[in-house]
Write an enzyme that holds these catalytic residues in place. Structure first.
Site, PDB file in Angstrom:
ATOM      1  N   CYS A   1       0.852  -1.185  -0.048  1.00  0.00           N
ATOM      2  CA  CYS A   1       0.000  -0.147  -0.089  1.00  0.00           C
ATOM      3  C   CYS A   1       0.975   1.291   0.048  1.00  0.00           C
ATOM      4  CB  CYS A   1      -1.032  -0.067   1.286  1.00  0.00           C
ATOM      5  SG  CYS A   1      -1.751  -1.393   1.634  1.00  0.00           S
TER       6      CYS A   1
ATOM      7  N   LYS B   1       6.528  -4.578  -4.089  1.00  0.00           N
ATOM      8  CA  LYS B   1       7.863  -4.214  -4.056  1.00  0.00           C
ATOM      9  C   LYS B   1       8.056  -4.165  -2.403  1.00  0.00           C
ATOM     10  CE  LYS B   1      11.648  -2.757  -5.689  1.00  0.00           C
ATOM     11  NZ  LYS B   1      12.359  -3.861  -6.312  1.00  0.00           N
TER      12      LYS B   1
ATOM     13  N   TRP C   1      -3.211  -2.674  -1.503  1.00  0.00           N
ATOM     14  CA  TRP C   1      -2.760  -3.976  -1.712  1.00  0.00           C
ATOM     15  C   TRP C   1      -3.570  -5.039  -0.836  1.00  0.00           C
ATOM     16  CZ3 TRP C   1      -0.377  -8.205   0.762  1.00  0.00           C
ATOM     17  CH2 TRP C   1       0.140  -9.235  -0.292  1.00  0.00           C
TER      18      TRP C   1
ATOM     19  N   ASN D   1      -1.807   2.316   6.016  1.00  0.00           N
ATOM     20  CA  ASN D   1      -0.829   1.025   5.581  1.00  0.00           C
ATOM     21  C   ASN D   1      -0.739   0.326   6.874  1.00  0.00           C
ATOM     22  OD1 ASN D   1      -0.532   2.256   3.110  1.00  0.00           O
ATOM     23  ND2 ASN D   1       1.563   2.602   3.323  1.00  0.00           N
ATOM     24  N   GLY D   2      -0.372  -1.113   6.496  1.00  0.00           N
ATOM     25  CA  GLY D   2      -0.261  -1.771   7.676  1.00  0.00           C
ATOM     26  C   GLY D   2      -1.535  -2.604   8.071  1.00  0.00           C
TER      27      GLY D   2
ATOM     28  N   GLU E   1      18.168 -17.547  -7.498  1.00  0.00           N
ATOM     29  CA  GLU E   1      17.574 -16.141  -7.913  1.00  0.00           C
ATOM     30  C   GLU E   1      17.264 -16.075  -9.414  1.00  0.00           C
ATOM     31  OE1 GLU E   1      16.827 -13.582  -6.514  1.00  0.00           O
ATOM     32  OE2 GLU E   1      17.162 -11.869  -8.029  1.00  0.00           O
TER      33      GLU E   1
ATOM     34  N   ARG F   1       5.182  -0.138  -5.870  1.00  0.00           N
ATOM     35  CA  ARG F   1       5.243  -0.951  -4.792  1.00  0.00           C
ATOM     36  C   ARG F   1       4.279  -2.125  -4.826  1.00  0.00           C
ATOM     37  NH1 ARG F   1       6.684   1.946   0.002  1.00  0.00           N
ATOM     38  NH2 ARG F   1       5.226   0.879   1.109  1.00  0.00           N
TER      39      ARG F   1
ATOM     40  N   GLU G   1       8.698 -14.762 -10.595  1.00  0.00           N
ATOM     41  CA  GLU G   1       7.800 -13.629 -10.361  1.00  0.00           C
ATOM     42  C   GLU G   1       7.285 -12.812 -11.309  1.00  0.00           C
ATOM     43  OE1 GLU G   1      10.218 -11.473  -6.830  1.00  0.00           O
ATOM     44  OE2 GLU G   1      11.399 -11.619  -8.517  1.00  0.00           O
TER      45      GLU G   1
ATOM     46  N   LYS H   1      13.244 -15.089 -10.263  1.00  0.00           N
ATOM     47  CA  LYS H   1      12.974 -14.056 -11.294  1.00  0.00           C
ATOM     48  C   LYS H   1      12.005 -14.344 -12.183  1.00  0.00           C
ATOM     49  CE  LYS H   1      14.163 -11.358  -9.937  1.00  0.00           C
ATOM     50  NZ  LYS H   1      14.611 -10.702  -8.789  1.00  0.00           N
TER      51      LYS H   1
ATOM     52  N   HIS I   1      18.500 -36.084  -6.707  1.00  0.00           N
ATOM     53  CA  HIS I   1      17.780 -36.664  -5.406  1.00  0.00           C
ATOM     54  C   HIS I   1      16.272 -36.121  -5.546  1.00  0.00           C
ATOM     55  CE1 HIS I   1      21.593 -37.757  -3.814  1.00  0.00           C
ATOM     56  NE2 HIS I   1      22.005 -36.872  -3.979  1.00  0.00           N
TER      57      HIS I   1
HETATM   58  C1  G6P Z   1       9.560  -8.482  -1.846  1.00  0.00           C
HETATM   59  C2  G6P Z   1      10.012  -8.003  -3.351  1.00  0.00           C
HETATM   60  C3  G6P Z   1      11.202  -8.714  -3.740  1.00  0.00           C
HETATM   61  C4  G6P Z   1      12.338  -8.390  -2.711  1.00  0.00           C
HETATM   62  C5  G6P Z   1      11.618  -8.912  -1.289  1.00  0.00           C
HETATM   63  C6  G6P Z   1      12.589  -8.362  -0.062  1.00  0.00           C
HETATM   64  O1  G6P Z   1       9.163  -9.764  -2.112  1.00  0.00           O
HETATM   65  O2  G6P Z   1       8.912  -8.371  -4.470  1.00  0.00           O
HETATM   66  O3  G6P Z   1      11.724  -8.218  -4.919  1.00  0.00           O
HETATM   67  O4  G6P Z   1      13.380  -9.138  -3.047  1.00  0.00           O
HETATM   68  O5  G6P Z   1      10.551  -8.277  -0.976  1.00  0.00           O
HETATM   69  O6  G6P Z   1      12.456  -7.074  -0.095  1.00  0.00           O
HETATM   70  P1  G6P Z   1      13.754  -5.998   0.294  1.00  0.00           P
HETATM   71  O7  G6P Z   1      13.227  -4.600   0.114  1.00  0.00           O
HETATM   72  O8  G6P Z   1      13.781  -6.225   1.943  1.00  0.00           O
HETATM   73  O9  G6P Z   1      15.195  -6.257  -0.089  1.00  0.00           O
END
Ligand code: G6P
Length: 614
Positions: free
Chosen positions: A2, A609, A74, A102-103, A483, A27, A490, A487, A506
């Site tokens: 949010c 984000k 959100w 927010n929260g 990673e 975000r 996501e 990616k 395994h």
């Molecule tokens: C969310 C984002 C990711 C990020 C993660 C940790 O899931 O979508 O891209 O890696 O949070 O975020 P931070 O700001 O703590 O690196």
């Protein structure tokens, strides 16, 4: 997640609010809304979907006034629809209260039950609406007093901004566990959940602390503690240009950020390497050399991509500094109670500096008396402020939800930390000097790696229709496999798993068939033959193979080219820097597969984000 924007000044609020919400779109959100005030009249506009839909609504039904609040939601409590979008309204004519929040209010259910018993009618399914009704109940002409009376009733986290037609030129903000920043302009004040909303509007900001409240009018602002004592606060410069948050000709933020990596990797090192002393220096670690030298263990913690950077950090710090390292998801670490001795340093890794689980892990570590450090991108963020010391990435705003440049900068900073700790212990000046040479050559290597873009695009065209993928690597390239898989998951919604290549037999090998491509990350050195055997095992089962391989040795490249369906060759760098170089083709692969599958690259479904709830 949010986002909040508030404005009080002398200009029309609605265009400013919409512009601010657009800056917070990255975000992640699923509905948006705003409210403005003219005299006793409230203008409320809310819409499911994008901020552009809200902007269209405001075009049709203008929201006049020079004071207003706005929000991107959100969904947590109740689906993403017009009604559940913020702002939420409580009270009636005479004591109407409007809130953006927010929260999460954890005790909203009993609060709501009580309010309903008292005859209050709720419009939405949200937890936030209880705040609006509670403030309305306490409102006796003084908004600040009413907000102050309600805050102790709330359990959970909040960054909130409240206004009321009863006091039409006042915004009241408060925070507990969810950020809120005040931007100071010329006879105008902004409030926002994220300083990036203020870029180009205000270059002087106040970061509110937990349990602080702010009262803002066009002509002034004051910060109060929870007893409503006025307190002095620091005003910080905000060094963000509006252009930093723009696309600058790129079609997507993600691609722009991938292309920024030669500079961002360089920025992460700028001014930190000392050839004379053959080490790296940091301005803000705030731990004495004695504390650093005595460190018996490091715990690295973070979420998502930052966690993966931590896994690379484990290899780096153990190899160069010989300090035992453990890496743990912040969400697990915060609730575990592992035995940790006093010479253990806890290092939080986070792009945003606001991730709720990482913040909680940091606070838990501090509570137990451990020295804490943070590697963080967003200056002034909560984690950056609460850690005992830390290192900023200086990567500029990362807007694409899928983290790219933050990852390579985090790994760069971890390499610098490994050098710093190593030189305090066992690393010779010759070894230190060699690392510095290699690090200094890195930005050029990253630039050269981007030359693989066109080839990666062609690989993406060939494999975009596959729904399952495996990513396999060993040693320094194992976290990169994780990673790479994250990616593509996501942003293109392809199911992908990352594994240490040898672990494949395994279990994951059961998934291999002609419909499941495997991405092999291959470096030379002693385990080359082993990884090639794993590659053969995949081929023997009909699995297509995409290989990413370093350009060090013609024989190796030829051997890989012989056996893989596609080979992407990246510049040769020392193995401890390979995570940075190998991550880039995987970022580009995820980007192009997402585009070809018609996905919204910068705003993937369901993701945020900055994850400020548990
Ligand atoms: C969310 C984002 C990711 C990020 C993660 C940790 O899931 O979508 O891209 O890696 O949070 O975020 P931070 O700001 O703590 O690196």
């Amino acid at each position: 997640m949010c986002g909040i924007v508030g404005y009080v000044g002398h200009r029309e609020a609605a265009p400013i609010l919409i512009n601010g919400l657009k800056r917070l779109e990255y975000r992640g959100y699923d509905s948006a809304g705003l409210a403005t005030i003219t005299g006793p009249k409230l203008h409320l506009r809310k819409k499911a979907g994008r901020v552009s839909h809200l902007a269209e609504l405001v075009q049709e039904k203008p929201a006049p006034g020079v004071v207003g609040i706005a929000h991107t939601r959100w969904a947590t409590h109740g689906p993403a629809n017009d009604v559940n979008a913020h702002p939420h309204v409580g009270g009636e004519n005479g004591n109407t209260i409007v809130v953006v929040h927010n929260g999460v209010i954890e005790n909203y259910a009993p609060l709501k039950r009580r309010l309903v018993e008292e005859g209050v009618e709720f419009q939405s399914d949200t937890d936030t609406e209880v705040i609006a009704h509670l403030i309305a109940q306490h409102m006796q002409g003084d908004l600040m007093e009413a907000v102050q009376a309600v805050l102790p009733l709330l359990k959970g986290t909040y960054g909130l901004v409240v206004m009321s037609p009863t006091e039409p030129s006042l915004l009241v903000g408060a925070r507990l566990g969810s950020p809120l920043v005040l931007g100071i302009g010329e006879d105008e004040i902004y409030l926002a959940s994220d300083p990036s909303a203020l870029a180009g509007w205000s270059n002087r900001v106040v970061y509110l602390q937990d349990r602080q409240m702010v009262a803002a009018t066009a002509s002034g602002w004051q910060v109060f503690d929870s007893t409503r004592e006025m307190i002095a606060v620091d005003i910080h410069p905000l060094d963000l240009r509006a252009a930093d948050a723009e696309l600058n000709g790129f079609p997507h933020y993600m691609l722009k950020e991938i292309y920024e990596q030669p500079e961002t990797v360089e920025n992460a090192m700028r001014g930190r390497l000392s050839l004379d002393e053959a080490t790296a220096h940091f301005g803000g670690l705030n731990l004495s050399p004695r504390q650093l030298r005595r460190a018996s263990r490091l715990i690295l913690t973070g979420c998502g991509t930052s966690y993966h950077a931590g896994l690379v950090g484990e290899y780096l710090i153990e190899e160069f500094a010989r300090i035992p390292v453990e890496v743990e998801y912040a969400s697990e670490f915060r609730y575990r109670n592992p035995p940790i001795d006093h010479d253990t340093i806890v290092l939080a890794i986070t792009q945003s500096g606001e991730t709720a689980d990482t913040l909680a892990a940091l606070r838990e570590s501090k509570r137990k008396g451990h020295p804490t450090l943070a590697i963080c991108n967003v200056v002034g963020s909560t984690i950056a402020r609460e850690a005992d010391g830390g290192v900023y990435l200086h990567a500029g705003p990362e807007i694409g939800v899928a983290s790219t440049k933050a990852f390579t900068s985090q790994v760069t900073v971890l390499a610098l930390l490994a050098l710093h700790f190593g030189r305090m212990r066992n690393l010779s000046s010759m070894q230190g000097a060699r690392m510095i040479d290699e690090l200094q050559a890195l930005p050029a290597m990253v630039r050269e790696t981007l030359n693989c873009h066109e080839q990666v695009r062609r690989v993406a065209e060939r494999f975009a229709d596959y729904d399952n993928m495996l990513y396999l690597g060993r040693q320094y390239l194992y976290p990169v496999a994780l990673e790479g898989a994250l990616k593509i998951k996501e942003i293109s919604y392809v199911h992908a798993e990352g594994y240490p290549a040898a672990e494949m037999k395994h279990g994951p090998i059961a998934l291999v068939d002609e419909h499941t491509p495997s991405v092999f990350l291959i470096s030379g050195g002693p385990i080359f033959d082993k990884v090639m055997s794993n590659l053969e095992e995949v081929r023997a089962r009909g699995g297509p193979v995409i290989a990413v391989c370093g350009n060090g040795d013609d024989d190796i490249v030829a051997a890989v080219e012989d056996r893989a369906d596609e080979v992407i060759v990246v510049p040769e760098v020392p193995d401890y820097l390979q995570p940075i170089v190998f991550a880039i083709p995987l970022q580009l692969l995820a980007y192009h597969v997402a585009l070809l599958r018609g996905c919204d690259v910068d705003k993937p479904r369901n993701l945020a984000k900055s994850v400020t709830v548990e």
